[in-house]
Each structure stands twice: as structure tokens, then as C-alpha cells.
Design an enzyme around this catalytic site. Structure first.
Site, PDB file in Angstrom:
ATOM      1  N   ALA A   1       0.826  -1.212   0.000  1.00  0.00           N
ATOM      2  CA  ALA A   1       0.000   0.000   0.000  1.00  0.00           C
ATOM      3  C   ALA A   1       0.854   1.254   0.000  1.00  0.00           C
ATOM      4  CB  ALA A   1      -0.918   0.003   1.218  1.00  0.00           C
TER       5      ALA A   1
ATOM      6  N   ARG B   1      -3.078   8.886 -10.300  1.00  0.00           N
ATOM      7  CA  ARG B   1      -4.272   9.162 -11.119  1.00  0.00           C
ATOM      8  C   ARG B   1      -5.550   9.378 -10.313  1.00  0.00           C
ATOM      9  NH1 ARG B   1      -4.837   4.532 -15.041  1.00  0.00           N
ATOM     10  NH2 ARG B   1      -3.228   3.449 -13.868  1.00  0.00           N
TER      11      ARG B   1
ATOM     12  N   THR C   1       7.434  -3.460  -6.450  1.00  0.00           N
ATOM     13  CA  THR C   1       6.651  -4.401  -5.630  1.00  0.00           C
ATOM     14  C   THR C   1       7.537  -5.427  -4.918  1.00  0.00           C
ATOM     15  OG1 THR C   1       6.248  -5.658  -7.668  1.00  0.00           O
ATOM     16  CG2 THR C   1       4.490  -4.202  -6.929  1.00  0.00           C
TER      17      THR C   1
ATOM     18  N   ASN D   1      -7.102   2.516  -9.695  1.00  0.00           N
ATOM     19  CA  ASN D   1      -6.051   3.478 -10.027  1.00  0.00           C
ATOM     20  C   ASN D   1      -6.604   4.865 -10.293  1.00  0.00           C
ATOM     21  OD1 ASN D   1      -3.721   1.594 -10.128  1.00  0.00           O
ATOM     22  ND2 ASN D   1      -4.964   0.660 -11.730  1.00  0.00           N
TER      23      ASN D   1
ATOM     24  N   TYR E   1     -40.620  20.925  15.205  1.00  0.00           N
ATOM     25  CA  TYR E   1     -39.351  20.481  15.784  1.00  0.00           C
ATOM     26  C   TYR E   1     -39.628  19.899  17.156  1.00  0.00           C
ATOM     27  CZ  TYR E   1     -34.880  20.282  18.069  1.00  0.00           C
ATOM     28  OH  TYR E   1     -33.798  19.823  18.767  1.00  0.00           O
TER      29      TYR E   1
ATOM     30  N   ASN F   1     -51.655  14.781  19.546  1.00  0.00           N
ATOM     31  CA  ASN F   1     -51.648  15.418  18.229  1.00  0.00           C
ATOM     32  C   ASN F   1     -50.840  16.702  18.308  1.00  0.00           C
ATOM     33  OD1 ASN F   1     -52.417  16.780  15.792  1.00  0.00           O
ATOM     34  ND2 ASN F   1     -54.012  15.219  15.631  1.00  0.00           N
TER      35      ASN F   1
ATOM     36  N   ARG G   1     -52.594  33.375  23.614  1.00  0.00           N
ATOM     37  CA  ARG G   1     -52.792  34.250  22.463  1.00  0.00           C
ATOM     38  C   ARG G   1     -53.528  35.528  22.891  1.00  0.00           C
ATOM     39  NH1 ARG G   1     -57.156  31.547  19.319  1.00  0.00           N
ATOM     40  NH2 ARG G   1     -55.898  29.718  19.760  1.00  0.00           N
TER      41      ARG G   1
HETATM   42  C1  UD1 Z   1       1.670  -5.107 -10.800  1.00  0.00           C
HETATM   43  C2  UD1 Z   1       2.381  -6.344 -11.321  1.00  0.00           C
HETATM   44  C3  UD1 Z   1       1.715  -6.797 -12.627  1.00  0.00           C
HETATM   45  C4  UD1 Z   1       0.249  -7.065 -12.373  1.00  0.00           C
HETATM   46  C5  UD1 Z   1      -0.413  -5.836 -11.764  1.00  0.00           C
HETATM   47  C6  UD1 Z   1      -1.818  -6.180 -11.332  1.00  0.00           C
HETATM   48  C7  UD1 Z   1       4.692  -6.075 -10.643  1.00  0.00           C
HETATM   49  C8  UD1 Z   1       6.052  -5.737 -11.065  1.00  0.00           C
HETATM   50  N1  UD1 Z   1       3.770  -6.009 -11.573  1.00  0.00           N
HETATM   51  O1  UD1 Z   1       1.874  -4.089 -11.761  1.00  0.00           O
HETATM   52  O2  UD1 Z   1       2.323  -7.965 -13.103  1.00  0.00           O
HETATM   53  O3  UD1 Z   1      -0.399  -7.408 -13.584  1.00  0.00           O
HETATM   54  O4  UD1 Z   1       0.290  -5.387 -10.581  1.00  0.00           O
HETATM   55  O5  UD1 Z   1      -2.520  -5.016 -10.970  1.00  0.00           O
HETATM   56  O6  UD1 Z   1       4.488  -6.449  -9.510  1.00  0.00           O
HETATM   57  N2  UD1 Z   1       3.582  -0.809  -4.458  1.00  0.00           N
HETATM   58  C9  UD1 Z   1       4.297  -0.578  -3.311  1.00  0.00           C
HETATM   59  N3  UD1 Z   1       5.584  -0.190  -3.414  1.00  0.00           N
HETATM   60  C10 UD1 Z   1       6.209  -0.023  -4.615  1.00  0.00           C
HETATM   61  C11 UD1 Z   1       5.458  -0.251  -5.785  1.00  0.00           C
HETATM   62  C12 UD1 Z   1       4.150  -0.647  -5.672  1.00  0.00           C
HETATM   63  O7  UD1 Z   1       3.765  -0.722  -2.210  1.00  0.00           O
HETATM   64  O8  UD1 Z   1       7.393   0.323  -4.603  1.00  0.00           O
HETATM   65  C13 UD1 Z   1       2.171  -1.227  -4.341  1.00  0.00           C
HETATM   66  C14 UD1 Z   1       1.212  -0.230  -4.941  1.00  0.00           C
HETATM   67  O9  UD1 Z   1       0.758   0.673  -3.937  1.00  0.00           O
HETATM   68  C15 UD1 Z   1       0.088  -1.119  -5.442  1.00  0.00           C
HETATM   69  C16 UD1 Z   1       0.773  -2.426  -5.781  1.00  0.00           C
HETATM   70  O10 UD1 Z   1       2.008  -2.408  -5.085  1.00  0.00           O
HETATM   71  O11 UD1 Z   1      -0.857  -1.364  -4.430  1.00  0.00           O
HETATM   72  C17 UD1 Z   1       0.991  -2.623  -7.250  1.00  0.00           C
HETATM   73  O12 UD1 Z   1       1.821  -1.602  -7.727  1.00  0.00           O
HETATM   74  P1  UD1 Z   1       1.634  -0.993  -9.165  1.00  0.00           P
HETATM   75  O13 UD1 Z   1       2.678   0.014  -9.407  1.00  0.00           O
HETATM   76  O14 UD1 Z   1       0.235  -0.603  -9.376  1.00  0.00           O
HETATM   77  O15 UD1 Z   1       1.971  -2.291 -10.047  1.00  0.00           O
HETATM   78  P2  UD1 Z   1       1.579  -2.507 -11.532  1.00  0.00           P
HETATM   79  O16 UD1 Z   1       2.509  -1.758 -12.379  1.00  0.00           O
HETATM   80  O17 UD1 Z   1       0.138  -2.269 -11.723  1.00  0.00           O
HETATM   81 CA    CA Z   2      -1.663  -1.339 -10.468  1.00  0.00          CA
END
Ligand code: UD1
Ligand code: CA
Length: 451
Positions: A9, A15, A79, A222, A361, A372, A435
Site C-alpha cells: 500500500a 491518477r 513491488t 487506479n 421540531y 396530536n 394568544r
Molecule cells: C503489478 C504487477 C503486474 C500485475 C499488476 C496487477 C509487478 C512488477 N507487476 O503491476 O504484473 O499485472 O500489478 O494489478 O508487480 N507498491 C508498493 N511499493 C512499490 C510499488 C508498488 O507498495 O514500490 C504497491 C502499490 O501501492 C500497489 C501495488 O504495489 O498497491 C501494485 O503496484 P503498481 O505500481 O500498481 O503495479 P503494476 O505496475 O500495476
Molecule cells: Ca496497479
């Protein structure tokens, strides 16, 4: 085997164009991350580790009191890097990775994933338009080989229709190993969690895949458009459950439940209603169009007419409320009461059969049976510093445009003349009126314009 859950998260949510971190935006009245945390809790009593970053302390602060480990990821390098931050906190045999912005995954789908026997399994889906997702590359034998991100994919790979949901479950010890030597030599210069798939395959691990029952289970948020789409999917699911249990909905696409709605038999709900908190509607109750009902019990056969706003109330059997009523917290309306248009009640009890049909009120009051209350009646409960109580006993009749300056009591069967300002207790059975006497000035002429 024991299970820990890591929820990613930390992302920015560019966006959403919002100062609020993406995972705190509400869906059905609850933060996106709240949905995911609740799902995780339904799966395991193990650790829930939330990786946060963008938006600073706002995310952890929204979950104080929850049994969650928060880990800061700063900077956000992908990720895979995000899961690396959580590793020191993982103690269970297996680890499930969820996403804070993917709120609607069913517990049953995740159970299918976590009960998968292998060392690594993830959720994939077959879609018509895979753009934006990582693609699942399988060998001639059908086995998963790796995941390729859209931006790193060849044209042939881009044509693949099996996408990666991102949701993955793995043996914790092996996951730790696969994550240690991730590289970021890819189009985005990030450490991809998805690269652990190829690493596992290189270790001769058979990588499992599980499909969700419905593809919307893996949809992420997103943008505000996607948030609205998921909201409607979620609400349609609730509408469907209600109808399956016999509730009549004028239009399943026009109801919003932001909490828990419990319905008896033969309940009818017209279009545009919003239910918040805990609401229960007993047998035969009906809710007219465009009502907002929050934390309220509506007893059998009661009718809420259109455009009413009801909060923290108890509505008795066969009562009639609205149209255009505002029933505020602490309102207890007994059986067969009527609270009509432009009537506001607050911390008020109305005894059986009592009526306030128009423009009144009633605050901080106890009203007996069969009373009433005429149009324009006001309980003057506030003296600018303190609130005071009004008592109206059974069968009293309050004439129109009466002010009851609390604290004051109107006795049983008393009649209050229209326009009276009641400042002292009105005795039972008598007419009380303050009144001024009506006079007529005979032969009086209106002023005429000077010529
Ligand atoms: C990722 C997957 C992709 C998949 C898609 C599904 C990877 C590399 N790719 O891509 O294969 O199809 O999700 O929606 O994993 N986040 C962090 N820290 C970071 C980066 C991201 O916590 O450094 C969190 C984001 O907040 C989000 C989630 O990881 O909740 C996914 O990150 P996002 O950048 O949306 O990944 P995608 O490019 O969509
Ligand atoms: Ca995503």
C-alpha cells in the site's frame, strides 16, 4: 500451515488526483485498505503486515487499534522491494501478498490459493484486454515460466491474454531466498515481485495458478473511474443478495449499502436509497425513494416515505415517516406514530399513535400516546447554554404554531390553543392559550397613496 499476509500500500495513486492516499479512499463507506485487511483477517490469525509509504502516517493513523504491523517503504523501488521491507516481520510458514488497492477479492478465491500445495502459486485471469497488466508466459507443456511486465514485453508476449493479478502465495523461507537477489534491470528500473516466478522455476518449483470465480475480484483502483466501477460491482453484489433473500428492490442498480442491512420478509426499497451503519428493516417495512437511513431499526409494516433522513432511530410497527422527515439520533417512534413532512425529531419519544404531521421540531421530549402535535409546533429546548426537556402526556392536543419553552409539561388530555407560547406547565384536561384576544376595528381603511 500458518499464514502471514503482506499488503502492499505504498504506491502514490497519481491518477486519483487526491491529497488522500489511494488506499484510504472509501468503497461502500470503508477505506479500500479496510476491505483488504478484513479479508486478510478472515483468512488467518497470523500477522498482517502493511507496507506503506506515500501519504506518510495517514495510512497507519487510519488503522490505530488494529492488529497490524506497519512497515515504511521509502523510497518506493517496486513491488519486490516492497515485500522485502516486510520480510523481517514474517514468521509463518507461508506468506500471502495482497494489494491495498485491490479490495474485492473473495475469501473463497484466496483460500483456494493458500490451500494450494506447492511452494509458490498466484492468481491469474483470462481477459480480453490485457493491456497494462503483467502477462503470464507458459511453456509448451503449459507450465508457468515467468511473468513479463507490459513495458518489458515483446509484441508476441503482449498478445497473451492470461494476466497476473499480483496476488501471490509462497513458502516464506523460499520467498525470502528468491527476493534477496532481485535485479532492477528492466524498463521501469524497479525491483519486481513478479520476477520471483522465474526464480522459482529456475529452482525447479512447479508454480501453481488459481483463477478467481469472477474477474472483477482482481481489479485494482487506479482512478476515480475505476473506484466508481468497483463500487457498483460491490453494490450490485449486495443488491443481488438482498433480492435472493426476498427483498423487493425497485432497481438493483440504484441502492447503496455502506454497512450492514438486514431485512425481513416482504421488504420494499425504492430507488436511490442509502443505508449506512447497521440498519434493520422488519417484515413488510418499506422505504420510499431517495431516503438516507443510518443505524436505525424499522419495525414491521412501518413505511418511510420519500426523501427522509433517518439516523440513530427506532421506528415502531406500522409507523409512517415522511415524506421529507428528519429523524435524528435518540428518536424513538412507537407503533402507528406519524412523523410527516418537514418534521424534525431528536432525542424524542413519541408514544403509540401520536402524530406530528407537518412542520415541527420535537427535540428532548417525551410525548405520550395519541398526542396530536399541530403544524409549526416547536420545543424550545435550548436556552443558549443548556438543553431542557419537554413532557407531553397522553391524548394532549397541541394547537398549531405552539412554542413549548422547556422545561415544561403539558398534562394528560390538555389542549393548547394555536399560537400559544407555553412557558409554565399546562394542566391536564384544560385549555391553555396565551394568544392575545382577536379584535376587529370597524370602518378601518387602508392608507391610500398621496396624489
Ligand atoms: C503489478 C504487477 C503486474 C500485475 C499488476 C496487477 C509487478 C512488477 N507487476 O503491476 O504484473 O499485472 O500489478 O494489478 O508487480 N507498491 C508498493 N511499493 C512499490 C510499488 C508498488 O507498495 O514500490 C504497491 C502499490 O501501492 C500497489 C501495488 O504495489 O498497491 C501494485 O503496484 P503498481 O505500481 O500498481 O503495479 P503494476 O505496475 O500495476
Ligand atoms: Ca496497479
Amino acid at each position: 500451515m500458518s499464514l502471514d499476509v503482506v499488503i502492499l500500500a505504498a504506491g502514490k495513486g497519481t491518477r486519483m488526483f487526491s491529497a488522500l492516499p489511494k488506499v484510504l479512499h472509501p468503497l461502500a463507506g470503508r477505506a479500500l485498505l479496510r476491505h483488504v485487511v478484513d479479508t486478510a483477517r478472515a483468512l488467518t490469525s497470523g500477522r498482517i503486515v502493511v507496507v506503506y509509504g506515500h501519504g506518510g502516517r495517514q495510512v497507519p493513523d487510519a488503522f490505530t487499534g488494529d492488529d497490524i504491523v506497519f512497515v515504511l517503504q521509502e523510497p518506493q523501488l517496486g513491488t519486490g522491494h516492497a515485500v522485502q521491507q516486510a520480510l523481517p516481520h514474517l514468521t509463518a510458514g507461508r506468506t500471502l501478498v495482497l494489494y491495498g488497492d485491490v479490495p474485492l477479492t473473495r475469501v473463497s478465491t484466496l483460500k483456494a490459493l493458500t490451500s494450494h500445495a506447492g511452494d509458490l502459486a498466484f492468481i491469474t485471469a483470462m481477459v480480453d484486454r490485457p493491456a497494462g497488466y503483467g502477462r503470464v508466459v507458459r511453456g509448451g507443456d503449459g507450465r508457468v515460466q515467468r511473468i513479463v511486465e507490459e513495458r518489458d514485453a515483446s509484441d508476441a508476449e503482449k498478445a497473451l491474454l492470461e494476466i497476473n493479478s499480483g496476488i501471490v502465495c509462497a513458502d516464506t523461507a523460499k520467498l525470502k531466498g528468491w527476493l534477496t537477489d532481485l535485479r532492477n534491470d528492466n524498463a521501469q528500473g524497479e525491483y519486481y515481485l513478479t520476477d520471483v516466478i522465474a526464480r522459482a522455476v529456475a529452482d525447479d518449483v512447479e508454480v501453481g495458478t488459481v483463477y478467481p470465480s469472477d474477474n472483477w475480484e482482481i481489479l485494482g483502483v487506479n482512478s476515480k473511474q475505476q473506484l466508481a466501477q468497483l463500487e457498483r460491482i460491490y453494490q450490485l453484489g449486495i443488491a443481488d443478495e438482498l433480492m435472493a433473500r426476498g427483498v423487493t428492490l425497485a432497481d438493483p442498480a440504484r441502492i447503496d449499502v455502506r454497512g450492514k442491512l438486514t431485512c425481513g420478509q416482504d421488504v420494499m426499497i425504492d430507488v436511490g436509497c442509502i443505508f449506512e451503519g447497521e440498519v434493520s428493516l422488519d417484515d413488510g417495512a418499506s422505504i420510499g425513494a431517495h431516503c438516507v437511513v443510518k443505524d436505525t431499526h424499522v419495525a414491521a409494516g412501518a413505511r418511510i416515505l420519500p426523501f427522509s433522513h433517518i439516523d440513530g432511530a427506532q421506528i415502531g410497527r406500522e409507523a409512517r415517516v415522511g415524506p421529507y422527515a428528519r429523524v435524528r439520533p435518540g428518536s424513538v417512534l412507537a407503533a402507528r406514530t406519524h412523523v410527516g413532512n418537514f418534521v424534525e425529531t431528536k432525542n424524542a419519544q413519541l408514544g403509540e399513535g401520536s402524530k406530528a404531521n407537518h412542520l415541527a421540531y420535537i427535540g428532548d421530549a417525551q410525548i405520550g400516546r395519541d398526542v396530536n402535535i399541530g403544524a409549526g409546533t416547536i420545543t424550545c429546548n435550548y436556552d443558549g447554554a443548556n438543553k431542557h426537556f419537554t413532557i407531553i402526556e397522553d391524548e394532549a392536543f397541541i394547537g398549531s404554531d405552539t412554542q413549548l419553552v422547556a422545561p415544561v409539561t403539558v398534562g394528560k388530555g390538555a389542549t393548547i390553543g394555536a399560537g400559544t407560547t407555553v412557558t409554565r406547565d399546562a394542566p391536564a384536561g384544560e385549555l391553555t392559550v396565551s394568544r392575545a384576544k382577536q379584535t376587529t376595528i370597524k370602518g378601518w381603511k387602508r392608507p391610500a397613496k398621496k396624489k
